[in-house]
Design an enzyme around this catalytic site. Structure first.
Site, PDB file in Angstrom:
ATOM      1  N   TYR A 146       0.895  -1.273   0.117  1.00  0.00           N
ATOM      2  CA  TYR A 146      -0.098   0.063  -0.002  1.00  0.00           C
ATOM      3  C   TYR A 146       0.843   1.375  -0.102  1.00  0.00           C
ATOM      4  O   TYR A 146       0.399   2.202  -0.351  1.00  0.00           O
ATOM      5  CB  TYR A 146      -0.937  -0.087   1.301  1.00  0.00           C
ATOM      6  CG  TYR A 146      -1.875  -1.054   1.204  1.00  0.00           C
ATOM      7  CD1 TYR A 146      -2.186  -1.967   0.100  1.00  0.00           C
ATOM      8  CD2 TYR A 146      -2.879  -1.304   2.404  1.00  0.00           C
ATOM      9  CE1 TYR A 146      -3.087  -2.773   0.018  1.00  0.00           C
ATOM     10  CE2 TYR A 146      -3.988  -2.353   2.258  1.00  0.00           C
ATOM     11  CZ  TYR A 146      -3.889  -3.104   1.266  1.00  0.00           C
ATOM     12  OH  TYR A 146      -4.918  -4.259   1.327  1.00  0.00           O
ATOM     13  N   LYS A 195       3.573 -15.175   3.017  1.00  0.00           N
ATOM     14  CA  LYS A 195       3.525 -16.137   1.777  1.00  0.00           C
ATOM     15  C   LYS A 195       5.053 -16.414   1.271  1.00  0.00           C
ATOM     16  O   LYS A 195       5.539 -15.923   0.310  1.00  0.00           O
ATOM     17  CB  LYS A 195       2.824 -15.125   0.604  1.00  0.00           C
ATOM     18  CG  LYS A 195       2.639 -16.044  -0.729  1.00  0.00           C
ATOM     19  CD  LYS A 195       1.314 -16.726  -0.564  1.00  0.00           C
ATOM     20  CE  LYS A 195       1.224 -17.705  -1.850  1.00  0.00           C
ATOM     21  NZ  LYS A 195       0.292 -18.814  -1.648  1.00  0.00           N
ATOM     22  N   ASP A 227      -2.796 -18.489   2.543  1.00  0.00           N
ATOM     23  CA  ASP A 227      -3.803 -18.841   1.965  1.00  0.00           C
ATOM     24  C   ASP A 227      -4.442 -19.745   2.801  1.00  0.00           C
ATOM     25  O   ASP A 227      -5.451 -20.100   3.278  1.00  0.00           O
ATOM     26  CB  ASP A 227      -3.555 -19.524   0.500  1.00  0.00           C
ATOM     27  CG  ASP A 227      -2.233 -20.115   0.459  1.00  0.00           C
ATOM     28  OD1 ASP A 227      -1.257 -19.922   1.496  1.00  0.00           O
ATOM     29  OD2 ASP A 227      -1.936 -20.498  -0.582  1.00  0.00           O
ATOM     30  N   ASP A 251      -4.899  -6.777   6.393  1.00  0.00           N
ATOM     31  CA  ASP A 251      -6.068  -5.972   5.918  1.00  0.00           C
ATOM     32  C   ASP A 251      -7.400  -6.824   5.557  1.00  0.00           C
ATOM     33  O   ASP A 251      -8.424  -6.834   5.883  1.00  0.00           O
ATOM     34  CB  ASP A 251      -5.701  -5.063   4.582  1.00  0.00           C
ATOM     35  CG  ASP A 251      -7.087  -4.262   4.349  1.00  0.00           C
ATOM     36  OD1 ASP A 251      -8.066  -4.069   4.851  1.00  0.00           O
ATOM     37  OD2 ASP A 251      -6.759  -3.487   3.187  1.00  0.00           O
ATOM     38  N   ASP A 255     -10.402  -8.308   8.264  1.00  0.00           N
ATOM     39  CA  ASP A 255     -11.846  -8.203   7.851  1.00  0.00           C
ATOM     40  C   ASP A 255     -12.564  -9.683   7.932  1.00  0.00           C
ATOM     41  O   ASP A 255     -13.868  -9.731   8.436  1.00  0.00           O
ATOM     42  CB  ASP A 255     -12.111  -7.705   6.416  1.00  0.00           C
ATOM     43  CG  ASP A 255     -12.138  -6.186   6.480  1.00  0.00           C
ATOM     44  OD1 ASP A 255     -12.324  -5.637   7.537  1.00  0.00           O
ATOM     45  OD2 ASP A 255     -12.547  -5.459   5.525  1.00  0.00           O
TER      46      ASP A 255
END
Ligand code: NAD
Length: 360
Positions: A146, A195, A227, A251, A255
């Site tokens: 980001y 990852k 994942d 992020d 959620d």
């Protein structure tokens, strides 16, 4: 003791829910013999209307001069509010991004737990919900994809865009330290999510986290690919205590973790820096659709105030008292409309704040 708290009420339901959190803090002050001094700071839509900018330099300076910041939420209806006709850097959300940056807040903590009384709202299978969960997601907030170099290039018919993900050792180390510190205050288990089978940044995260872990021999830690973590959160969330992860993975996973609690109006959050200073706000937005109706659930903001007591003011006993008061209120069958179920009593935002305050 005397403490100074900057208060951002914000937009939509922000002022209503913050007033209830202050009601609860005032009760804590009375019972435990503290004094909380509040200073209003404008941000978001309210600041655009009053000052023509979503966050002024004066507001930043005031926020910095306090021990912590308690915030409601900012923003309006993104389709109809005139704030969203402004250029992106002048919209309400730009104020929050700027504030986080100016205050140097690099660690975001979002707890997700399931109250026995609200299990029905959990969208997971009953046998999973019955096992319960109590976890926190510690997300890096100022680095990664980001904030990396980005751009668009190429030409018509072959347009291209790129975003780059970069992390320095120092950025990883400071959040890893926060993650292990929080794990020490909780269940002493930390899962670093990455990852590492693909990304170099993830491989650096693993190396640095392993180095930091040596300083915390009492904390059990492991690594999990993102994942798999996304799957495990819905298959067996009870296995997690602290999930430590980079900005974009955090992020998305935070959620997902909110969703499995089934009640967005219940989830607090904190954004921290190296010192005890922090910004505390509910995980939800400003809910303009219900602003002014008395339907807002103030519990996420009240629980954010509990986090403020614990992490910025180091008042663990007082934080426990607020969290227990929320549990008591739920046990008594008191609910706001978003978490209402059969046989319970439906309260307004203000009545819910008073009910929690009276349990302290
Ligand atoms: P939202 O979280 O405000 O609302 C989503 C849904 O949940 C709505 O139906 C709302 O009524 C309900 N809801 C949210 N909080 C509730 C509460 N405390 N009690 C009862 N019901 C509640 O998300 P949105 O509608 O996508 O966004 C509205 C505005 O909030 C936008 O301007 C958005 O940019 C902003 N926003 C701000 C923050 C922040 O201040 N940190 C975070 C997210 C969204």
């Amino acid at each position: 003791m005397d403490f100074n708290i900057a208060v951002i009420k914000g937009d939509g339901i922000g002022p209503e829910i913050v007033d209830e959190a202050i009601k609860v803090l005032d009760k804590v002050a009375k019972v435990y013999g503290h004094k909380f001094n509040y200073t209003r700071v404008l941000m978001g839509g309210e600041s655009i209307d009053a000052c023509g900018s979503p966050l002024t330099d004066e507001a930043i300076a005031t926020a910095k001069a306090n021990d912590a910041v308690l915030m409601g939420s900012i923003g309006g209806n993104t389709k109809t509010s005139p704030w969203y006709q402004l250029p992106p850097q002048l919209r309400p959300e730009a104020g929050l991004l700027k504030l986080r940056k100016e205050l140097g807040l690099f660690a975001n903590i979002r707890p997700a737990w399931l109250y026995d009384e609200l299990k029905e709202a959990c969208p997971l299978k009953k046998e999973i919900a019955d096992q319960g969960f109590d976890l926190v997601i510690m997300r890096e907030l100022t680095g990664g994809l980001y904030f990396g170099v980005r751009g668009t290039n190429g030409e018509a018919g072959e347009r291209k865009a790129f975003d780059t993900c970069e992390y320095s050792e120092a950025e990883i180390r400071r959040i890893a330290v926060k993650g292990f510190d929080i794990a020490m205050k909780r269940g002493r288990k930390l899962t670093c999510v990455d990852k590492a089978n693909v990304l170099d940044t993830s491989r650096l995260w693993r190396k640095v986290v392993e180095e930091v872990a040596k300083e915390y021999p009492e904390v059990e830690y492991d690594f999990m690919l993102v994942d798999n973590a996304a799957m495990q959160l819905v298959r067996a969330p009870g296995q997690f205590d602290v999930i430590l992860t980079e900005n974009m993975f955090g992020d998305i996973l935070s959620d997902e973790a909110s969703e499995i609690t089934g009640s967005i109006g219940m989830l607090p959050s904190a954004s921290l820096k190296e010192t005890s200073f922090g910004l505390y706000e509910p995980s939800h937005g400003s809910a303009p659709d219900i602003a002014g109706t008395g339907k807002a659930n103030p519990l996420a903001t009240i629980l954010s105030a509990a986090m403020l007591l614990r992490y910025s003011l180091n008042l663990d006993k007082e934080a426990d008292a607020v969290e227990n008061a929320v549990k008591e209120v739920l046990k008594k069958g008191l609910r706001t409309v978003d978490i209402m179920s059969e046989g319970c009593s439906c309260l307004t935002c203000s009545e819910m704040g008073s009910a929690v305050a009276s349990e302290i």
